[in-house]
Design an enzyme around this catalytic site. Structure first.
Site, PDB file in Angstrom:
ATOM      1  N   GLU A   1       0.794  -1.225   0.000  1.00 49.43           N
ATOM      2  CA  GLU A   1       0.000   0.000   0.000  1.00 49.43           C
ATOM      3  C   GLU A   1       0.831   1.282   0.000  1.00 49.43           C
ATOM      4  O   GLU A   1       0.794   2.055   0.976  1.00 49.43           O
ATOM      5  CB  GLU A   1      -0.950  -0.001   1.206  1.00 49.43           C
ATOM      6  CG  GLU A   1      -1.854  -1.202   1.271  1.00 49.43           C
ATOM      7  CD  GLU A   1      -2.937  -1.070   2.350  1.00 49.43           C
ATOM      8  OE1 GLU A   1      -2.857  -0.163   3.177  1.00 49.43           O
ATOM      9  OE2 GLU A   1      -3.871  -1.886   2.339  1.00 49.43           O
TER      10      GLU A   1
ATOM     11  N   GLU B   1      -5.168  -8.673   1.036  1.00 46.30           N
ATOM     12  CA  GLU B   1      -5.828  -8.329   2.302  1.00 46.30           C
ATOM     13  C   GLU B   1      -7.301  -8.070   2.033  1.00 46.30           C
ATOM     14  O   GLU B   1      -7.649  -7.438   1.029  1.00 46.30           O
ATOM     15  CB  GLU B   1      -5.264  -7.054   2.942  1.00 46.30           C
ATOM     16  CG  GLU B   1      -3.920  -7.189   3.582  1.00 46.30           C
ATOM     17  CD  GLU B   1      -3.418  -5.875   4.181  1.00 46.30           C
ATOM     18  OE1 GLU B   1      -4.249  -5.030   4.581  1.00 46.30           O
ATOM     19  OE2 GLU B   1      -2.196  -5.716   4.239  1.00 46.30           O
TER      20      GLU B   1
END
Ligand code: FCB
Length: 453
Positions: free
Chosen positions: A177, A362
């Site tokens: 991320e 995720e």
């Protein structure tokens, strides 16, 4: 307080997933390891940040976290109980290179040897994330990710780690991320290192992407036949109304969240509309950078939690827009539960960027868990969240998205960054006083669902 999802639950069917689909769970070093200054590890920006008063709820830190560093064997057995085919974890850079670069800490490498070997003994495939936000503090002091030198340091770290683990680890994720690392950390200031400056944030995003691109060939060289990719947190963005103003607001928000990373990774350069908005704050790019960033990868990792609803608002910040809180179901983080967003997102990414493979690295939800009198944690809302999103995955596969695996966030409750220990995302409940672990109802369901047939 237990909330129950009112969305209609349709249970996913295991038979709708290919036989070789990879099932796993994910974690990150600072969120669960603890042993913050043990065996030669030095501080990272998250140690500094969490120890700065007012930055993390309740003054929580990752000093002990789940104490995974000491409870490793127990946790490996837990993973086996979960029937995991794969386990995604990140490595703490400052355990391996306490000064950020240079001297290697043998004890740090030994910990990850034990983890990797323990996984392999249990037939669980290790998936390693090199960087999940915990930059060594020494490198931050020298300019952090805003400095191009940090790219060189990251490549050194990548080389050391992949030379050491490359014979056993065949799945590598360069970054987790980069949007969060760049913007939450350097524009909003709510994550480490806590800067609030657009130009810094954009330069950081460029260096994160560049370091990814330059790391890919190193990983392939040191880890023969490895699969290498990057993980992005993507949020599908919807316009609140059909007006052209809202459509523009949604497109800009998509540019900020998604295209700013996807476009350069897939050879399209930074999106022109965003460069125009950013103007003089746009990053400094050196000749060759964009080619390096667009290096071919084996997969794209996507973290999906929720979507964004956006509408135009004159004068509201750089983007002249605001997020709308639509009616719906929300988690304890106030994130809307919107499984259709995952299917929409996966189809769009496939159509626009055509990655060879996609993994959900995720996906998960936080709710206020209660331990019942019988000691059980009946987290029905989280369980339903997983069912809904797995159904969304199977719908995407039907639509020919090259989705090859799914990692639930997270193996166990852990340090949820600025939210501290209050926000629990685990399939396993952790009592942060005794450090005892107990599988929640969602965990039992997941381990049963993913059990090899
Ligand atoms: C993601 C992070 C992960 C975790 C989840 C809830 O943004 O990658 O570490 O905190 O959110």
């Amino acid at each position: 307080m237990t909330t129950t999802l009112k969305l209609e639950i349709s249970s996913p069917h295991r038979s709708n997933f290919p036989k070789d689909f990879i099932w796993g769970t994910a974690t990150a070093a600072y969120q669960l390891e603890g042993a913050a200054l043990e065996d030669g590890r030095s501080a990272s920006i998250w140690d500094t940040f969490s120890h700065t008063p007012g930055k993390v709820k309740g003054g929580d830190t990752g000093d002990v976290a789940c104490d995974h560093y000491h409870l490793l064997e127990r946790d490996l057995d837990l993973m086996k109980q979960f029937n995991l085919a794969a386990y995604r974890f990140s490595v703490s850079w400052s355990r391996i290179l306490p000064q950020g670069r240079g001297a290697v800490n043998a004890k740090g490498l030994e910990f990850y040897d034990r983890l990797v070997d323990g996984l392999l003994e249990r037939n669980i495939t290790p998936w390693v994330t090199l960087y999940h936000w915990d930059l060594p503090q020494t490198l931050e002091d020298a300019g952090g990710w805003a400095s191009r030198d940090t790219v060189a340091a990251y490549l050194e770290y990548t080389d050391v780690l992949s030379k050491h683990l490359g014979d056993r680890v065949k799945h590598w994720i360069t970054h987790n991320e980069p949007w969060c690392a760049a913007f939450l950390g350097n524009l909003m200031g709510i994550h480490a290192p806590g800067n609030r400056d657009l130009k810094t944030a954009l330069q950081v995003s460029h260096h994160l992407l560049l370091s990814h691109g330059l790391a890919v060939p190193i990983l392939h060289q040191n880890s023969v036949d490895a699969q290498v990719g990057i993980t992005l947190n993507l949020g599908p963005t919807y316009a609140f109304t059909d007006s052209s103003e809202d459509a523009t607001a949604a497109r800009t928000s998509d540019g900020f969240m998604n295209r700013w990373f996807l476009d350069p990774l897939y050879g399209k350069g930074y999106p022109q509309d965003m460069l125009e908005i950013y103007g003089a704050a746009s990053p400094v790019i050196v000749a060759g950078d964009m080619e390096a960033i667009a290096v071919e990868t084996d997969f794209l990792g996507i973290n999906y939690y929720t979507r964004a609803n956006v509408k135009h608002k004159a004068g509201a910040g750089l983007f002249e827009s605001e997020q709308v809180h639509v009616e719906g179901e929300y988690t304890f983080f106030d994130w809307e539960v919107y499984p259709q967003g995952l299917t929409d997102l996966l189809k769009r990414v496939t159509y626009d960027y055509d990655p060879p493979a996609i993994y959900i690295t995720e996906n998960g939800a936080t709710y206020q868990d209660e331990v019942g009198e019988d000691g059980e944690i009946n987290d029905t809302s989280r369980l339903n969240y997983f069912k809904l999103h797995l159904e969304a995955c199977s719908n995407s596969i039907k639509a020919e998205v090259p989705l090859k695996g799914y990692f639930a966030w997270s193996l166990m409750d852990n340090f949820e960054w600025a939210e501290g220990y209050e926000k629990r995302f685990g399939l396993t409940y952790v009592d942060f006083t005794t450090l005892e672990r107990k599988m929640k109802a969602s965990g039992k369901w997941y381990s049963d669902f993913i059990k090899p047939e």
